[in-house]
Design a protein around this motif. Structure first.
Motif, PDB file in Angstrom:
ATOM      1  N   TYR A   6       0.837  -1.195   0.000  1.00  0.00           N
ATOM      2  CA  TYR A   6       0.000   0.000   0.000  1.00  0.00           C
ATOM      3  C   TYR A   6       0.873   1.246   0.000  1.00  0.00           C
ATOM      4  CZ  TYR A   6      -3.661  -3.220   1.511  1.00  0.00           C
ATOM      5  OH  TYR A   6      -4.542  -4.264   1.597  1.00  0.00           O
ATOM      6  N   VAL A   7       0.292   2.372  -0.370  1.00  0.00           N
ATOM      7  CA  VAL A   7       1.009   3.647  -0.354  1.00  0.00           C
ATOM      8  C   VAL A   7       1.510   3.950   1.054  1.00  0.00           C
ATOM      9  CG1 VAL A   7       0.781   6.133  -0.714  1.00  0.00           C
ATOM     10  CG2 VAL A   7      -0.282   4.553  -2.338  1.00  0.00           C
ATOM     11  N   GLN A   8       0.706   3.649   2.063  1.00  0.00           N
ATOM     12  CA  GLN A   8       1.114   3.914   3.439  1.00  0.00           C
ATOM     13  C   GLN A   8       2.373   3.134   3.828  1.00  0.00           C
ATOM     14  OE1 GLN A   8      -2.033   3.337   2.446  1.00  0.00           O
ATOM     15  NE2 GLN A   8      -3.523   4.289   3.792  1.00  0.00           N
ATOM     16  N   ASP A   9       2.594   1.988   3.198  1.00  0.00           N
ATOM     17  CA  ASP A   9       3.814   1.219   3.470  1.00  0.00           C
ATOM     18  C   ASP A   9       5.054   2.010   3.042  1.00  0.00           C
ATOM     19  OD1 ASP A   9       2.189  -0.870   4.352  1.00  0.00           O
ATOM     20  OD2 ASP A   9       2.267  -1.903   2.410  1.00  0.00           O
ATOM     21  N   ILE A  10       4.925   2.740   1.959  1.00  0.00           N
ATOM     22  CA  ILE A  10       6.027   3.593   1.496  1.00  0.00           C
ATOM     23  C   ILE A  10       6.264   4.702   2.512  1.00  0.00           C
ATOM     24  CG2 ILE A  10       6.859   5.129  -0.327  1.00  0.00           C
ATOM     25  CD1 ILE A  10       5.030   3.522  -2.269  1.00  0.00           C
ATOM     26  N   ASP A  15       9.400   7.727   6.318  1.00  0.00           N
ATOM     27  CA  ASP A  15       9.273   8.724   7.383  1.00  0.00           C
ATOM     28  C   ASP A  15      10.467   8.816   8.337  1.00  0.00           C
ATOM     29  OD1 ASP A  15       6.918   9.782   6.448  1.00  0.00           O
ATOM     30  OD2 ASP A  15       5.637   8.705   7.873  1.00  0.00           O
ATOM     31  N   PRO A  16      10.986   7.718   8.859  1.00  0.00           N
ATOM     32  CA  PRO A  16      12.065   7.856   9.843  1.00  0.00           C
ATOM     33  C   PRO A  16      13.441   8.177   9.247  1.00  0.00           C
ATOM     34  CG  PRO A  16      11.527   5.548   9.546  1.00  0.00           C
ATOM     35  CD  PRO A  16      10.540   6.339   8.739  1.00  0.00           C
ATOM     36  N   MET A  17      13.574   8.178   7.934  1.00  0.00           N
ATOM     37  CA  MET A  17      14.893   8.346   7.309  1.00  0.00           C
ATOM     38  C   MET A  17      15.389   9.780   7.363  1.00  0.00           C
ATOM     39  SD  MET A  17      14.703   6.167   3.841  1.00  0.00           S
ATOM     40  CE  MET A  17      13.898   4.589   3.812  1.00  0.00           C
ATOM     41  N   ASN A  18      16.684   9.930   7.651  1.00  0.00           N
ATOM     42  CA  ASN A  18      17.318  11.232   7.511  1.00  0.00           C
ATOM     43  C   ASN A  18      17.886  11.343   6.093  1.00  0.00           C
ATOM     44  OD1 ASN A  18      19.945  10.041   7.367  1.00  0.00           O
ATOM     45  ND2 ASN A  18      20.151  10.122   9.590  1.00  0.00           N
ATOM     46  N   PHE A  19      18.528  12.446   5.801  1.00  0.00           N
ATOM     47  CA  PHE A  19      19.023  12.727   4.445  1.00  0.00           C
ATOM     48  C   PHE A  19      19.983  11.637   3.955  1.00  0.00           C
ATOM     49  CE2 PHE A  19      21.556  15.172   1.303  1.00  0.00           C
ATOM     50  CZ  PHE A  19      20.524  15.707   0.553  1.00  0.00           C
ATOM     51  N   GLU A  20      20.913  11.248   4.789  1.00  0.00           N
ATOM     52  CA  GLU A  20      21.920  10.237   4.426  1.00  0.00           C
ATOM     53  C   GLU A  20      21.267   8.878   4.198  1.00  0.00           C
ATOM     54  OE1 GLU A  20      25.359   9.754   3.272  1.00  0.00           O
ATOM     55  OE2 GLU A  20      25.022  11.828   3.806  1.00  0.00           O
ATOM     56  N   GLU A  21      20.422   8.474   5.127  1.00  0.00           N
ATOM     57  CA  GLU A  21      19.737   7.183   5.025  1.00  0.00           C
ATOM     58  C   GLU A  21      18.856   7.109   3.781  1.00  0.00           C
ATOM     59  OE1 GLU A  21      19.264   6.304   9.801  1.00  0.00           O
ATOM     60  OE2 GLU A  21      17.756   7.533   8.769  1.00  0.00           O
ATOM     61  N   GLN A  51      15.590  19.724   5.669  1.00  0.00           N
ATOM     62  CA  GLN A  51      14.302  19.092   5.943  1.00  0.00           C
ATOM     63  C   GLN A  51      13.305  19.328   4.811  1.00  0.00           C
ATOM     64  OE1 GLN A  51      13.901  16.902   8.409  1.00  0.00           O
ATOM     65  NE2 GLN A  51      12.000  16.433   7.376  1.00  0.00           N
ATOM     66  N   THR A  52      13.302  20.523   4.236  1.00  0.00           N
ATOM     67  CA  THR A  52      12.403  20.820   3.127  1.00  0.00           C
ATOM     68  C   THR A  52      12.777  19.994   1.900  1.00  0.00           C
ATOM     69  OG1 THR A  52      12.039  23.059   3.938  1.00  0.00           O
ATOM     70  CG2 THR A  52      11.550  22.659   1.605  1.00  0.00           C
ATOM     71  N   VAL A  53      14.052  19.942   1.583  1.00  0.00           N
ATOM     72  CA  VAL A  53      14.517  19.156   0.431  1.00  0.00           C
ATOM     73  C   VAL A  53      14.158  17.686   0.641  1.00  0.00           C
ATOM     74  CG1 VAL A  53      16.559  18.356  -0.833  1.00  0.00           C
ATOM     75  CG2 VAL A  53      16.354  20.768  -0.193  1.00  0.00           C
ATOM     76  N   LEU A  54      14.399  17.181   1.829  1.00  0.00           N
ATOM     77  CA  LEU A  54      14.104  15.782   2.124  1.00  0.00           C
ATOM     78  C   LEU A  54      12.605  15.502   2.035  1.00  0.00           C
ATOM     79  CD1 LEU A  54      15.251  13.034   2.928  1.00  0.00           C
ATOM     80  CD2 LEU A  54      15.089  13.769   5.319  1.00  0.00           C
TER      81      LEU A  54
END
Length: 86
Positions: A6-10, A15-21, A51-54
């Motif tokens: 599902y889309v929510q799985d994406i 959601d928890p990822m930072n820029f590097e991850e 944060q905006t770019v991410l």
């Protein structure tokens, strides 16, 4: 490679990822995104914050993966899920 139903799985995955991850995680998917160098230049120049770019990148990934795999949103009302499965 991560599989989604599902889309929510994406969303749950991104959601928890930072820029590097983020850049490491999306590499196997061969997506049509702005180059990382370009994104880092935007951040370094002060045109946008990280944060905006991410957030924009995550939105683009969600859209592309959902479209590529024909994913729909998971129904959130349990009784609707029961009706749909019959």
């Amino acid at each position: 490679m991560k599989k989604f139903k599902y889309v929510q799985d994406i969303d749950d995955w991104l959601d928890p990822m930072n820029f590097e991850e983020f850049w490491y995680a999306i590499e196997p998917f061969d997506l049509m995104l702005q180059e990382r160098d370009h994104c880092e230049e935007q951040i370094a120049s002060g045109d946008s914050d990280e944060q905006t770019v991410l957030s924009v990148l995550k939105y683009m990934v969600r859209r592309e993966l959902a479209e590529k795999h024909g994913l729909k949103r998971r129904l959130v009302t349990p009784w609707l899920q029961l009706v749909e499965s019959h």
